[in-house]
Design an enzyme around this catalytic site. Structure first.
Site, PDB file in Angstrom:
ATOM      1  N   HIS A  73     -48.644  -7.467 -55.198  1.00 22.70           N
ATOM      2  CA  HIS A  73     -47.709  -8.396 -55.840  1.00 22.70           C
ATOM      3  C   HIS A  73     -48.106  -9.852 -55.621  1.00 22.70           C
ATOM      4  CE1 HIS A  73     -44.707  -5.612 -57.388  1.00 22.70           C
ATOM      5  NE2 HIS A  73     -44.895  -4.878 -56.297  1.00 22.70           N
ATOM      6  N   ASP A 129     -55.348  -4.895 -62.376  1.00 19.07           N
ATOM      7  CA  ASP A 129     -55.652  -3.518 -62.787  1.00 19.07           C
ATOM      8  C   ASP A 129     -56.724  -3.475 -63.868  1.00 19.07           C
ATOM      9  OD1 ASP A 129     -53.588  -3.155 -61.086  1.00 19.07           O
ATOM     10  OD2 ASP A 129     -52.136  -2.525 -62.598  1.00 19.07           O
TER      11      ASP A 129
HETATM   12  P1  NG1 Z   1     -49.044  -0.715 -61.194  1.00 18.81           P
HETATM   13  O1  NG1 Z   1     -48.209  -0.224 -60.097  1.00 18.81           O
HETATM   14  O2  NG1 Z   1     -50.364  -0.017 -61.248  1.00 18.81           O
HETATM   15  O3  NG1 Z   1     -48.371  -0.624 -62.532  1.00 18.81           O
HETATM   16  C1  NG1 Z   1     -48.647  -3.443 -60.991  1.00 18.81           C
HETATM   17  C2  NG1 Z   1     -49.300  -4.563 -61.830  1.00 18.81           C
HETATM   18  C3  NG1 Z   1     -50.412  -5.302 -61.087  1.00 18.81           C
HETATM   19  C4  NG1 Z   1     -49.942  -5.763 -59.721  1.00 18.81           C
HETATM   20  C5  NG1 Z   1     -49.331  -4.578 -58.961  1.00 18.81           C
HETATM   21  C6  NG1 Z   1     -48.737  -4.986 -57.642  1.00 18.81           C
HETATM   22  C7  NG1 Z   1     -49.512  -4.421 -64.238  1.00 18.81           C
HETATM   23  C8  NG1 Z   1     -50.263  -3.859 -65.374  1.00 18.81           C
HETATM   24  N1  NG1 Z   1     -49.887  -4.021 -63.038  1.00 18.81           N
HETATM   25  O4  NG1 Z   1     -49.450  -2.296 -60.889  1.00 18.81           O
HETATM   26  O5  NG1 Z   1     -50.851  -6.413 -61.855  1.00 18.81           O
HETATM   27  O6  NG1 Z   1     -49.049  -6.846 -59.820  1.00 18.81           O
HETATM   28  O7  NG1 Z   1     -48.304  -3.941 -59.704  1.00 18.81           O
HETATM   29  O8  NG1 Z   1     -49.699  -5.539 -56.815  1.00 18.81           O
HETATM   30  O9  NG1 Z   1     -48.600  -5.204 -64.428  1.00 18.81           O
HETATM   31 MG    MG Z   2     -49.163   0.214 -64.381  1.00 23.24          MG
END
Ligand code: NG1
Ligand code: MG
Ligand code: ADP
Length: 488
Positions: free
Chosen positions: A52, A198
């Site tokens: 985050h 990601d």
């Molecule tokens: P996930 O849990 O894989 O959907 C999300 C965000 C990342 C990052 C993480 C927390 C998207 C696409 N992915 O991942 O950018 O903020 O949470 O570190 O928003």
């Molecule tokens: Mg995701």
């Protein structure tokens, strides 16, 4: 990095055959009556540390996992988009593809995105990239084995695979960093205001190392992890679809508001309306520790109401809604700014410490060849265990902070982390949280006991989650009786 999607493609005849590829190949032919013209594969990821903070502009340290989204694709002269999925729980989807306007991303009646929305995000981003000059229709048959909604980034692998497939069919070359940024922007069409971690690791990962990913501009630098370290990923068996609730966006908005308030108090005059924590730090020329001090000074309260925030920022509540909040957070009235800000600055520091320790270890390993290794001087095994302890403590700190300051853990995740702790193995939640996976840093010689222990806990959790209906209980009793008779 000069990478060209077209130039670097592997001829389809040379793709190593696997059961999954063959199955997808057959399904594609059965459905569309011709062989696929290409395959695209995009990996999921596990984030080792730095949670985050990507959307606050701070570096993160993920690595790719083997699980992936695999796509068999084809082109059509008719401007149409057809989507199929190996998993029958994901329905077929077809739409016209004459222009940008044919891509409509909406949700079901409970506000949950349809699976194909993630594909539409990637295609929509691709259409923007080629300025709406769509030349071919596209058919995609999708097979994913990244556990969905579990923090291993199945969503971004799907968005990225769709965007890459689309650009390939339109004959549009793009380099890796550009497509990573394009996909990060595209995924925001789903509703979550994520960072770019990601999609960056999806395109920039390399074998056998993590990547230290920095933003603005996007850049990935390989980080070698200690020789004796293994990373074990375990599923908590709780799923969390980030776009189906406002938990994720609420955190992003709290970070925005906290940064704006500190900027106001410290007299930072940015031309940009929204300032990230990292832009704020750069403007003030402070260290991360000094930023933590500023949070303590300027954000002393546990809860800030929208009215208080509008007074501090000298703007109306209506303006706060319009300028800073997303459609699914506009109605919120209470915000936890201090806790979120502390997490971000402290987590950013943990990432730097983690990377520094890995770099030191690598340097010392090479120095070891010249007989000057600090850790060797301390004694082989105990030295490398000492490095793992340092890294592990940073991971534990990260989990504690996500649990208490960021409030994005889940009781199953905490249980997994505690079981690991009982075995002197450090773990943390990975990805956005509220469920999903935990990653443990495990000395290689402990992999087996840790995996066995986690599996047995997982089966306990699974059993607890199942509530049987009366008819199911009756059916099981009948089966047991039958089995007892057979065994007699
Ligand atoms: P996930 O849990 O894989 O959907 C999300 C965000 C990342 C990052 C993480 C927390 C998207 C696409 N992915 O991942 O950018 O903020 O949470 O570190 O928003
Ligand atoms: Mg995701
Ligand atoms: P994650 O942490 O895995 O990225 P998200 O909540 O961001 O979780 O996204 C999960 C969503 O992505 C799922 O609910 C589903 O709609 C979509 N998805 C993931 N994997 C697949 C797949 N193999 N096929 C279709 N849709 C998928």
């Amino acid at each position: 990095m000069a990478y060209n999607v077209k130039k670097d493609e592997v001829p389809i005849s040379t793709i190593p055959k696997s059961d999954r590829i063959e199955r997808l190949d057959n399904l594609f032919q059965e459905e569309f009556g011709c062989k696929p013209a290409f395959f695209v594969r995009v990996p999921g990821r596990v984030n080792i540390i730095g949670e985050h903070i990507d959307y606050c502009g701070y570096p993160v340290l993920p690595m790719a996992v083997e699980q992936d989204i695999l796509v068999a694709g084809g082109l059509t002269e008719e401007l149409q988009l057809s989507l199929r999925n190996v998993n029958s729980k994901y329905c077929n989807y077809d739409t016209k593809l004459n222009s940008f306007h044919d891509i409509v991303i909406n949700t079901d009646e409970n506000g949950k995105p349809f699976w194909y929305n993630y594909v539409l995000c990637g295609v929509k981003g691709g259409i923007e990239f080629i300025n709406n000059k769509i030349e071919k229709g596209i058919r995609l048959f999708i097979d994913g084995n990244i556990p969905p909604a579990s923090g291993l980034s199945s969503s971004s692998a799907l968005v990225s695979a769709a965007c890459l497939s689309f650009l390939y069919t339109q004959n549009a070359p793009v380099n890796k960093t550009d497509i990573a940024s394009l996909c990060a922007n595209s995924e925001r069409y789903i509703g979550t205001q994520g960072g770019g971690m990601d999609q960056a690791i999806a395109f920039l990962a390399e074998k056998f190392c993590a990547q230290y990913i920095t933003f603005n501009p996007l850049c990935a630098t390989p980080v070698a992890l200690p020789e004796n370290a293994a990373f074990v990923v375990a599923h908590s068996l709780a799923e969390a679809n980030k776009a189906a609730t406002n938990d994720f966006n609420k955190r992003v908005m709290e970070c925005r508001l906290a940064a704006k308030i500190i900027a106001t108090f410290t007299g930072v005059t940015e031309t940009k309306q929204i300032i990230t924590f990292s832009e704020l730090q750069i403007s003030l020329g402070k260290t991360l520790d000094e930023m933590i001090g500023l949070v303590d000074k300027y954000l002393p309260k546990d809860i800030y109401t929208k009215t208080e925030i509008s007074e501090i920022l000298n703007t109306s509540e209506e303006d706060i809604n319009d300028l800073y909040l997303s459609s699914n957070t506009r109605h919120l009235t209470d915000f936890k700014l201090r806790q979120r800000a502390l997490h971000v600055y402290q987590e950013a520091k943990r990432v730097e410490d983690f990377r520094e320790t890995c770099l030191q270890t690598t340097i010392n390993v090479s120095a070891c060849k010249n007989g000057t290794n600090r850790f060797t001087a301390m004694g082989g095994d105990s030295a490398s265990n000492c490095v793992l302890d340092i890294l592990g403590n940073l991971m534990s700190g990260s989990h504690d902070s996500l649990k208490t300051l960021y409030e994005c853990s889940h009781e199953n995740l905490d249980r997994l982390v505690n079981i690991s702790k009982d075995m002197n193995v450090y773990a943390r939640l990975t990805g956005a949280g509220w469920g999903g996976c935990a990653v443990a840093l495990c000395p290689k010689d402990k992999i087996e006991p840790v995996t066995v222990n986690r599996k047995s806990e997982a089966s306990k959790q699974n059993t607890k989650q199942v509530t049987l209906t009366t008819s199911q209980k009756r059916r099981i009793r009948r089966k047991r009786l039958h089995a007892a008779k057979v065994s007699k």
